[in-house]
Design a protein around this motif. Structure first.
Motif, short mmCIF file in Angstrom:
data_model
loop_
_atom_site.label_atom_id
_atom_site.label_comp_id
_atom_site.label_asym_id
_atom_site.label_seq_id
_atom_site.Cartn_x
_atom_site.Cartn_y
_atom_site.Cartn_z
N LEU A 34 18.13 -51.41 -28.36
CA LEU A 34 17.26 -51.62 -29.53
C LEU A 34 16.90 -50.30 -30.20
CD1 LEU A 34 14.81 -54.36 -28.22
CD2 LEU A 34 16.52 -54.60 -30.02
N VAL A 35 16.62 -49.28 -29.40
CA VAL A 35 16.25 -47.97 -29.97
C VAL A 35 17.37 -47.47 -30.86
CG1 VAL A 35 15.86 -45.54 -29.43
CG2 VAL A 35 14.69 -47.28 -28.12
N LEU A 68 9.07 -56.06 -31.78
CA LEU A 68 10.22 -56.40 -32.61
C LEU A 68 9.79 -57.12 -33.87
CD1 LEU A 68 12.68 -57.51 -29.83
CD2 LEU A 68 12.57 -55.34 -31.02
N ARG A 69 8.76 -57.96 -33.74
CA ARG A 69 8.36 -58.83 -34.83
C ARG A 69 7.50 -58.09 -35.86
NH1 ARG A 69 6.29 -64.08 -35.77
NH2 ARG A 69 6.35 -64.11 -38.02
N PHE A 128 17.16 -54.47 -16.64
CA PHE A 128 17.50 -55.26 -17.81
C PHE A 128 16.72 -54.78 -19.03
CE2 PHE A 128 16.08 -58.80 -20.47
CZ PHE A 128 17.29 -59.15 -21.05
N LEU A 129 15.40 -54.61 -18.85
CA LEU A 129 14.54 -54.17 -19.96
C LEU A 129 14.98 -52.79 -20.46
CD1 LEU A 129 10.92 -55.15 -18.90
CD2 LEU A 129 12.12 -55.85 -20.96
N LEU A 130 15.34 -51.93 -19.52
CA LEU A 130 15.72 -50.57 -19.88
C LEU A 130 16.97 -50.57 -20.76
CD1 LEU A 130 14.33 -47.96 -18.94
CD2 LEU A 130 16.19 -47.67 -17.33
N LEU A 131 17.95 -51.36 -20.34
CA LEU A 131 19.20 -51.41 -21.11
C LEU A 131 18.95 -52.03 -22.48
CD1 LEU A 131 21.75 -52.46 -18.38
CD2 LEU A 131 21.53 -50.25 -19.51
N TRP A 132 18.16 -53.10 -22.49
CA TRP A 132 17.85 -53.78 -23.74
C TRP A 132 17.13 -52.83 -24.70
CZ3 TRP A 132 13.27 -57.37 -24.93
CH2 TRP A 132 13.54 -58.10 -26.09
N LEU A 133 16.13 -52.11 -24.16
CA LEU A 133 15.38 -51.16 -24.99
C LEU A 133 16.28 -50.06 -25.52
CD1 LEU A 133 11.96 -50.66 -23.22
CD2 LEU A 133 12.35 -51.20 -25.60
N ALA A 134 17.15 -49.55 -24.65
CA ALA A 134 18.05 -48.48 -25.08
C ALA A 134 18.89 -48.95 -26.25
CB ALA A 134 18.94 -48.05 -23.91
N VAL A 192 8.44 -46.46 -31.47
CA VAL A 192 7.63 -47.27 -30.55
C VAL A 192 8.49 -47.75 -29.39
CG1 VAL A 192 6.34 -49.40 -30.30
CG2 VAL A 192 5.96 -47.96 -32.28
N LEU A 193 9.70 -48.17 -29.71
CA LEU A 193 10.60 -48.64 -28.65
C LEU A 193 10.96 -47.49 -27.70
CD1 LEU A 193 12.90 -50.90 -30.80
CD2 LEU A 193 11.41 -51.66 -28.97
N PHE A 194 11.09 -46.29 -28.26
CA PHE A 194 11.43 -45.15 -27.42
C PHE A 194 10.29 -44.79 -26.48
CE2 PHE A 194 11.99 -40.57 -26.62
CZ PHE A 194 13.23 -40.63 -26.02
#
Lengths: 321, 166, 91, 97
Positions: A25-26, C24-25, A17-23, A37-39
């Motif tokens: 967001l990036v 994010l914030r 879940f986190l991986l998909l969400w991060l992808a 940072v997200l990457f």
């Protein structure tokens, strides 16, 4: 043992879940720094995914390259972007473009995306339930490979040309950065004592770890790429702390090290071609040390290339214009 | 710096690097031929400017328990403040004139300050250390003086003039 | 013990997910970078727990590489990426 | 007996990690968050490593864990300083009650 399975299941689920969400967001972040940072966080989770898939070799590589050096490289790139144009202007341009998306430009990507997902889904579902792949072949040939780690055997012996071509790709990447122009001078010597003492500890440790990864690659996870990127990190740290390099080292010795990996590969391939009748087919008795030689050269080249990529343009020392 | 101390400091580095290699290679005796080369390379990279400070291993072993105890206290302190609903923090920036000589003693002090209860190093300039203090009612000033004396003892240097304060 | 290792790894992953909020914030770039530092330390701990659970030495090496390179990334941030950005965030 | 201590240390470590994250989320400014990160997380990792080192199969394996902790500690303290100094130079004012 059921509780363990539940815990592992939850761990995997949260990871995915986190991986998909991060992808997501990036890709959707307009703030480039945030995206970097997200990457980095993405690379970090990716390393955990490889651990869960029982691929420690790739986990190690991801830790060294994905979560480690890529972050530094992207930050250096952002630094140069900032020098070209200020950030707020870029943000304005993107938001202006966003106003009027026409219908085809909305629908076409969607159709393409659905097709890709369907294709991937089909490919996934059509896989056999239990597949040995090439594992039996590799196991059979291990005795002839000269090493004990199957991954190293594949990368440097059975499919040695793969690694050769990767070395060339890295070299090409650096050449294209250099051909973009822009001569950069080394930053002035750093006077920050805390950073200097951090480097004094980290650089020797990085060198030891790099040598260790090179050595351990023969019978356990490790190898030239991991070792090279750790070495590259040592170079990046030295550059950041204002390392003084003589102009004469920057000219020929640096270039020599940069092509060393590909060069040794090609020379060995040529020699083997005339003596053994095949490119990169090592005689069994010599395979062990030939692989070590190749990996050592590759480590040096990868380390130098990554540090040079981080540096950016063609390096010049301060005195010389 | 005389010859003996230089030999001693190189020897100490070799021992430390060998220890790291031993740990890395999991004590594998067949690894030492490449380990030896690695140590030589690391030594060349670690060629530091001559430093007149030296630490005896005995003093270091005495220093470690002090460090561990106080860093745990530091963790407990900040954890308590973060977890308490009222979040009891009252930060302030404080300048301290250092009583230690520049170089490794000051750097060690700067790093240690960040790990001890309630303080964080923010700037080290011309013998003045600027700290961020989490709670201005705390005993940070006294803790700082004690730490300074401990570090002076570790490096066998005298604490200079008494000058710590706001 | 196995169960404890895995449960703690899961707990740390939840922690990491919570830390995402700070990335994010923001508000500043340094705040985001801090969260990335937290991820680094947490990932080292998760890797070590998984290494112990699987009895794998290679994962300890991965944790070591992680610890080293997280530091290099952070230094690269302070020296390179943190230049004009913060001015925009401060105002 | 060793297992008992291990479990205790691991749980305590996890608690500090939790506190570090809570601090990162709750504390009002960069400097205070740096406090939470450098101290709580490093103690958390230290306790976990102590718990795991008790279980290690050899002295060198335990040594590797301690080496990792030492490096994280040094890097954590130095990076905290570099970030705090950078913020100070850029005029980021500390939060006041």
């Amino acid at each position: 043992m059921e509780a363990i399975d539940i815990a592992l299941g939850l761990f995997d689920l949260l990871l995915v879940f986190l991986l998909l969400w991060l992808a997501w967001l990036v890709m959707s972040s307009e703030d480039l720094f945030k995206a970097i940072v997200l990457f980095v966080a993405f690379g970090l989770l990716m390393a955990l995914v490889w651990v869960r898939l029982e691929a420690p070799d790739i986990a190690l590589a991801e830790a060294a390259i994905g979560a480690g050096l890529t972050g530094a490289l992207l930050m250096a790139a952002l630094d140069r972007l900032n020098a070209v144009k200020p950030m707020p202007a870029a943000a304005v341009v993107t938001s202006a473009k966003r106003e009027q998306p026409s219908l085809p430009s909305k629908v076409l990507p969607l159709v393409a995306l659905v097709l890709i997902v369907l294709g991937l889904g089909y490919a996934l579902l059509s896989l056999p339930d239990v597949a040995d792949g090439l594992v039996p072949n590799v196991k059979e040939q291990m005795a002839q490979s000269g090493v004990k780690n199957p991954v190293t055997a594949v990368l440097l012996n059975f499919r040695g040309y793969d690694t050769l071509l990767e070395m060339v790709v890295l070299l090409l990447a650096l050449l294209s950065v250099w051909s973009l122009g822009g001569v950069r001078k080394l930053s002035p010597r750093n006077t920050n004592p805390v950073l200097a003492s951090l480097c004094r500890v980290l650089v020797p440790v990085l060198i030891l770890v790099s040598c260790y990864l090179l050595w351990v690659g023969a019978d356990a996870p490790g190898g030239a790429f991991q070792a090279g990127s750790v070495l590259g990190a040592a170079g990046v740290l030295l550059l950041l702390s204002g390392w003084h390099v003589e102009q004469k080292i920057l000219l020929w010795p640096l270039r020599f090290i940069l092509v060393l990996g590909s060069g040794v590969f090609i020379i060995i391939a040529a020699v083997l071609f005339f003596t053994q009748g095949g490119l990169l087919t090592y005689p069994v008795a010599q395979a062990g040390w030939l692989i070590l030689l190749l990996e050592s050269a590759a480590t040096l080249s990868i380390g130098a290339t990554l540090a040079a990529l981080f540096f950016g343009g063609i390096p010049k020392s301060r005195v010389d214009q | 710096m005389n010859r003996t101390t230089r030999v001693y400091s190189i020897l100490l580095k070799v021992v430390l690097l060998a220890l790291v290699w031993w740990v890395l290679s999991d004590g594998n005796p067949h690894s030492w031929w490449i380990g030896g080369m690695a140590i030589v390379l690391a030594l060349l990279a670690a060629k530091s400017p001559t430093s007149q400070f030296s630490i005896s291993l005995l003093k270091l072993t005495l220093f470690i328990p002090f460090f561990l105890k106080h860093s745990i206290l530091g963790g407990v302190d900040v954890a308590r403040r973060a977890l308490r609903p009222a979040m009891p923090i009252d930060p302030i920036m404080v300048d301290c004139v250092l009583r230690l000589p520049p170089g490794p003693p000051q750097v060690l002090l700067t790093n240690m300050v960040s790990l001890l209860p309630g303080t964080l190093s923010a700037s080290l300039e011309n013998n003045v250390l600027t700290m961020h203090v989490l709670d201005k009612q705390g005993s940070y000033a006294n803790d700082f003086l004690v730490l300074e004396e401990k570090i002076a003892e570790l490096f066998s240097v005298p604490v200079l003039s008494p000058g710590a304060g706001v | 013990m196995q169960l404890l290792y895995i449960t703690l790894a899961l707990f740390l992953l939840v922690n990491l997910a919570a830390g995402m909020w700070r990335v994010l914030r923001g508000p500043g770039v340094a705040d985001r970078m801090l969260a990335a530092q937290l991820f680094g330390t947490t990932a080292v701990a998760i890797l070590l727990l998984l290494a112990e659970a699987a009895g794998s030495n290679a994962l300890r090496d991965a944790a070591l590489v992680f610890a080293l390179l997280a530091a290099v990334t952070a230094v690269a941030f302070v020296k390179r990426a943190w230049s004009m950005q913060e001015e925009r965030d401060v105002d | 007996m060793i297992d008992f201590f291990s479990i205790l240390l691991l749980l305590a470590g996890a608690l500090f990690f939790l506190a570090g994250t809570v601090g990162l989320l709750r504390f009002p400014d960069l400097y205070t968050r740096l406090h939470a990160l450098t101290k709580a997380d490093n103690v958390g990792l230290g306790l976990m490593i102590a718990g795991l080192a008790l279980q290690a199969e050899s002295l060198s394996a335990a040594g590797k864990l301690v080496l990792i902790w030492g490096l994280v500690l040094l890097a954590g303290a130095s990076v905290a300083y570099l970030i705090a100094r950078g913020a100070l130079l850029r005029g980021v004012l500390p939060w006041k009650r």
